[in-house]
Design an enzyme around this catalytic site. Structure first.
Site, PDB file in Angstrom:
ATOM      1  N   LYS A  67      -5.657  25.006  50.340  1.00  0.00           N
ATOM      2  CA  LYS A  67      -6.276  25.893  51.248  1.00  0.00           C
ATOM      3  C   LYS A  67      -6.994  25.120  52.297  1.00  0.00           C
ATOM      4  CE  LYS A  67     -10.404  28.486  50.687  1.00  0.00           C
ATOM      5  NZ  LYS A  67     -11.161  29.278  50.220  1.00  0.00           N
ATOM      6  N   ARG A 110     -11.719  35.962  45.811  1.00  0.00           N
ATOM      7  CA  ARG A 110     -11.768  35.224  44.540  1.00  0.00           C
ATOM      8  C   ARG A 110     -13.250  34.634  44.272  1.00  0.00           C
ATOM      9  NH1 ARG A 110     -14.009  30.249  46.340  1.00  0.00           N
ATOM     10  NH2 ARG A 110     -12.334  28.758  47.175  1.00  0.00           N
ATOM     11  N   HIS A 137     -22.059  37.804  54.650  1.00  0.00           N
ATOM     12  CA  HIS A 137     -21.056  38.377  54.561  1.00  0.00           C
ATOM     13  C   HIS A 137     -20.429  38.131  52.938  1.00  0.00           C
ATOM     14  CE1 HIS A 137     -16.553  39.356  55.620  1.00  0.00           C
ATOM     15  NE2 HIS A 137     -16.170  38.406  55.001  1.00  0.00           N
ATOM     16  N   GLN A 138     -20.593  37.304  52.257  1.00  0.00           N
ATOM     17  CA  GLN A 138     -20.035  37.295  50.862  1.00  0.00           C
ATOM     18  C   GLN A 138     -21.043  38.309  49.792  1.00  0.00           C
ATOM     19  OE1 GLN A 138     -17.361  35.364  50.114  1.00  0.00           O
ATOM     20  NE2 GLN A 138     -17.413  34.632  52.107  1.00  0.00           N
ATOM     21  N   SER A 199     -26.716  30.253  52.268  1.00  0.00           N
ATOM     22  CA  SER A 199     -26.283  28.812  52.709  1.00  0.00           C
ATOM     23  C   SER A 199     -27.468  28.067  52.971  1.00  0.00           C
ATOM     24  CB  SER A 199     -25.480  28.947  54.125  1.00  0.00           C
ATOM     25  OG  SER A 199     -25.882  30.016  54.918  1.00  0.00           O
ATOM     26  N   MET A 219     -23.581  30.992  43.513  1.00  0.00           N
ATOM     27  CA  MET A 219     -22.283  30.792  44.272  1.00  0.00           C
ATOM     28  C   MET A 219     -22.341  30.319  45.770  1.00  0.00           C
ATOM     29  SD  MET A 219     -20.779  32.194  41.758  1.00  0.00           S
ATOM     30  CE  MET A 219     -18.850  32.408  42.515  1.00  0.00           C
ATOM     31  N   ASP A 222     -21.612  25.034  48.143  1.00  0.00           N
ATOM     32  CA  ASP A 222     -20.142  24.204  47.787  1.00  0.00           C
ATOM     33  C   ASP A 222     -19.993  23.242  48.784  1.00  0.00           C
ATOM     34  OD1 ASP A 222     -20.422  25.533  50.370  1.00  0.00           O
ATOM     35  OD2 ASP A 222     -18.856  26.824  50.166  1.00  0.00           O
ATOM     36  N   LYS A 226     -26.580  21.219  50.177  1.00  0.00           N
ATOM     37  CA  LYS A 226     -26.852  22.799  50.134  1.00  0.00           C
ATOM     38  C   LYS A 226     -27.577  22.992  48.812  1.00  0.00           C
ATOM     39  CE  LYS A 226     -23.454  25.401  52.692  1.00  0.00           C
ATOM     40  NZ  LYS A 226     -22.307  26.400  52.432  1.00  0.00           N
ATOM     41  N   GLY A 291     -20.739  28.181  40.621  1.00  0.00           N
ATOM     42  CA  GLY A 291     -19.492  28.430  41.294  1.00  0.00           C
ATOM     43  C   GLY A 291     -19.137  27.711  42.443  1.00  0.00           C
TER      44      GLY A 291
HETATM   45  P1  NAD Z   1     -23.136  34.339  55.991  1.00  0.00           P
HETATM   46  O1  NAD Z   1     -23.232  33.221  57.024  1.00  0.00           O
HETATM   47  O2  NAD Z   1     -22.665  35.485  56.172  1.00  0.00           O
HETATM   48  O3  NAD Z   1     -24.629  34.591  55.434  1.00  0.00           O
HETATM   49  C1  NAD Z   1     -25.336  33.523  54.927  1.00  0.00           C
HETATM   50  C2  NAD Z   1     -26.477  33.685  54.200  1.00  0.00           C
HETATM   51  O4  NAD Z   1     -27.381  32.713  53.706  1.00  0.00           O
HETATM   52  C3  NAD Z   1     -27.544  34.982  54.357  1.00  0.00           C
HETATM   53  O5  NAD Z   1     -28.247  35.534  53.253  1.00  0.00           O
HETATM   54  C4  NAD Z   1     -28.753  33.996  55.240  1.00  0.00           C
HETATM   55  O6  NAD Z   1     -29.899  34.731  55.034  1.00  0.00           O
HETATM   56  C5  NAD Z   1     -28.710  33.015  54.169  1.00  0.00           C
HETATM   57  N1  NAD Z   1     -29.208  31.661  55.044  1.00  0.00           N
HETATM   58  C6  NAD Z   1     -28.739  31.323  56.466  1.00  0.00           C
HETATM   59  N2  NAD Z   1     -29.318  30.263  56.543  1.00  0.00           N
HETATM   60  C7  NAD Z   1     -30.137  29.902  55.762  1.00  0.00           C
HETATM   61  C8  NAD Z   1     -31.031  28.851  55.275  1.00  0.00           C
HETATM   62  N3  NAD Z   1     -31.271  27.814  56.235  1.00  0.00           N
HETATM   63  N4  NAD Z   1     -31.859  28.770  54.407  1.00  0.00           N
HETATM   64  C9  NAD Z   1     -31.408  29.704  53.323  1.00  0.00           C
HETATM   65  N5  NAD Z   1     -30.682  30.744  53.537  1.00  0.00           N
HETATM   66  C10 NAD Z   1     -30.068  30.708  54.745  1.00  0.00           C
HETATM   67  O7  NAD Z   1     -22.366  33.410  54.989  1.00  0.00           O
HETATM   68  P2  NAD Z   1     -21.797  33.857  53.918  1.00  0.00           P
HETATM   69  O8  NAD Z   1     -20.091  33.961  54.043  1.00  0.00           O
HETATM   70  O9  NAD Z   1     -22.296  35.292  52.961  1.00  0.00           O
HETATM   71  O10 NAD Z   1     -21.591  32.742  52.651  1.00  0.00           O
HETATM   72  C11 NAD Z   1     -22.836  32.485  51.924  1.00  0.00           C
HETATM   73  C12 NAD Z   1     -22.577  31.059  51.301  1.00  0.00           C
HETATM   74  O11 NAD Z   1     -21.478  31.119  50.251  1.00  0.00           O
HETATM   75  C13 NAD Z   1     -22.257  30.018  52.044  1.00  0.00           C
HETATM   76  O12 NAD Z   1     -23.038  28.787  51.917  1.00  0.00           O
HETATM   77  C14 NAD Z   1     -20.735  29.789  51.942  1.00  0.00           C
HETATM   78  O13 NAD Z   1     -20.365  28.151  52.295  1.00  0.00           O
HETATM   79  C15 NAD Z   1     -20.853  29.873  50.285  1.00  0.00           C
HETATM   80  N6  NAD Z   1     -19.642  30.468  49.890  1.00  0.00           N
HETATM   81  C16 NAD Z   1     -19.080  29.781  48.549  1.00  0.00           C
HETATM   82  C17 NAD Z   1     -17.824  29.900  48.001  1.00  0.00           C
HETATM   83  C18 NAD Z   1     -17.724  29.541  46.628  1.00  0.00           C
HETATM   84  O14 NAD Z   1     -16.482  29.543  46.223  1.00  0.00           O
HETATM   85  N7  NAD Z   1     -18.746  28.982  45.985  1.00  0.00           N
HETATM   86  C19 NAD Z   1     -16.889  30.731  48.680  1.00  0.00           C
HETATM   87  C20 NAD Z   1     -17.304  31.287  49.975  1.00  0.00           C
HETATM   88  C21 NAD Z   1     -18.713  31.008  50.460  1.00  0.00           C
END
Ligand code: NAD
Length: 320
Positions: A67, A110, A137-138, A199, A219, A222, A226, A291
């Site tokens: 990916k 996933r 979003h997630q 994040s 989750m 990644d 972080k 995760g």
């Molecule tokens: P998003 O940008 O839609 O939302 C971000 C989230 O993190 C919100 O809840 C926001 O309030 C919070 N946030 C933003 N900046 C912050 C900071 N500085 N300190 C604390 N919290 C903060 O992102 P998303 O698409 O919901 O993704 C959330 C996280 O999940 C990201 O870190 C992304 O990389 C991670 N992710 C992990 C996997 C995995 O397989 N483990 C897969 C997809 C996404």
């Protein structure tokens, strides 16, 4: 090669198919039939983006590929979500590219499936209250999968940006469950299962917040740097992950490991529990699933979607 565009994924992939694909690939990893390649993830110095590749080979499912994509935090101005990715599959017999599949929705499905699989094996018996940390979003996908595969009666949640909490309230309403925004200490003492999906680069959930029995699916972390959990909370818990080397380098456990509060030997691949090689929760007060997101998860759901799309005549065949 077969092309399955992003716009078709929602009509093809079900949460059940994602759950089954992820559970099966974690089991294949634990049996030694499938392995992930080292992750490439780079801050490219443009648009604050993190770009990279996650790949692997599953010899049992014959899935080979990667990916490519990452995280663009300013995408709102383009009316796009922050995660952008595409999965490329290759024929393991010839090396020819066999499919290109939109990876955005698949990533959310996933990732949500992975935490739901972790809850299936690690949640305390009778878990009824789901705690959500994160409202991006997630988070909606995470909540939907947790509710679909669990027996929750109530959702409580916290987010560093309170104005985003409406997403959790709306998603719980869509699922017919009550939602309450709470402080972190209430969340940690009342929730039976906690999903953290932010994040963040600093601990949010502290050791003092959490009173077991609790399962935490961490989750959000990644990438190096972080962090969502207090290392003292990690050190207190029984630890599981998708891929141990990723967990200790780019996952949530990187911090406790760097501070020598945990060792690699204390972290178990969730697949070991799935195939019956590890008891799982046992008598632990707190379990944590880190995760990190592995390439094989992406390949598994993409391969499933290509089969579904070809079966329905939706995939487009192209020469390359
Ligand atoms: P998003 O940008 O839609 O939302 C971000 C989230 O993190 C919100 O809840 C926001 O309030 C919070 N946030 C933003 N900046 C912050 C900071 N500085 N300190 C604390 N919290 C903060 O992102 P998303 O698409 O919901 O993704 C959330 C996280 O999940 C990201 O870190 C992304 O990389 C991670 N992710 C992990 C996997 C995995 O397989 N483990 C897969 C997809 C996404």
């Amino acid at each position: 090669m077969w092309v399955v565009p992003e716009s078709e994924i929602a009509g093809l992939m079900t949460p059940e198919a994602a759950f089954d694909a992820v559970e099966a690939v974690f089991a294949a990893m634990a049996r030694g039939d499938a392995y992930n390649f080292p992750v490439v993830r780079e801050a490219i110095g443009h648009e604050d983006a993190l770009y990279g590749f996650k790949g692997g080979f599953d010899a049992s499912g014959l899935a080979l590929g990667l990916k490519a994509g990452g995280y663009w935090p300013n995408n709102q101005k383009h009316d796009l979500i922050n995660h952008q990715s595409t999965v490329f599959l290759f024929d393991p017999d010839t090396g020819r590219v066999s499919a290109a599949v939109g990876g955005n929705l698949l990533t959310a499905l996933r990732t949500a499936a992975a935490s739901a699989v972790s809850s299936k094996y690690l949640a305390p018996k009778g878990a009824r209250v789901l705690g959500m940390v994160g409202a991006g979003h997630q988070s909606a996908f995470q909540m939907r999968a947790a509710i679909r595969f669990g027996n929750f009666e109530k959702v409580i949640g916290w987010n560093p940006h309170p104005e985003m909490l409406s997403r959790l309230a709306d998603t719980a309403a869509e699922l017919g469950l009550p939602f309450e925004a709470v402080a972190l200490d209430r969340l940690g003492s009342e929730a039976d299962v906690i999903i953290s999906i932010t994040s963040s680069f600093a601990p949010i959930l502290l050791s003092d917040h959490v009173k077991g029995p609790t399962h935490i699916a961490a989750m959000g972390t990644d990438t190096k740097g972080k962090q969502e959990l207090d290392p003292a909370l990690v050190a207190r818990a029984r630890l599981f992950t998708d891929e141990i080397s990723q967990s200790l380098s780019i996952g949530e456990f990187q911090h406790a490991a760097a501070q020598k509060m945990i060792s690699a030997e204390e972290v178990t691949a969730l697949g070991k529990v799935i195939i019956g090689d590890h008891e799982g929760r046992g008598d632990a007060e707190i379990t944590i699933f880190d995760g990190t997101g592995v390439g094989l998860q992406d390949l598994a759901v993409a391969a499933a979607v290509v089969d579904l799309a070809r079966g329905k005549g939706i995939a487009t065949e192209m020469a390359i």
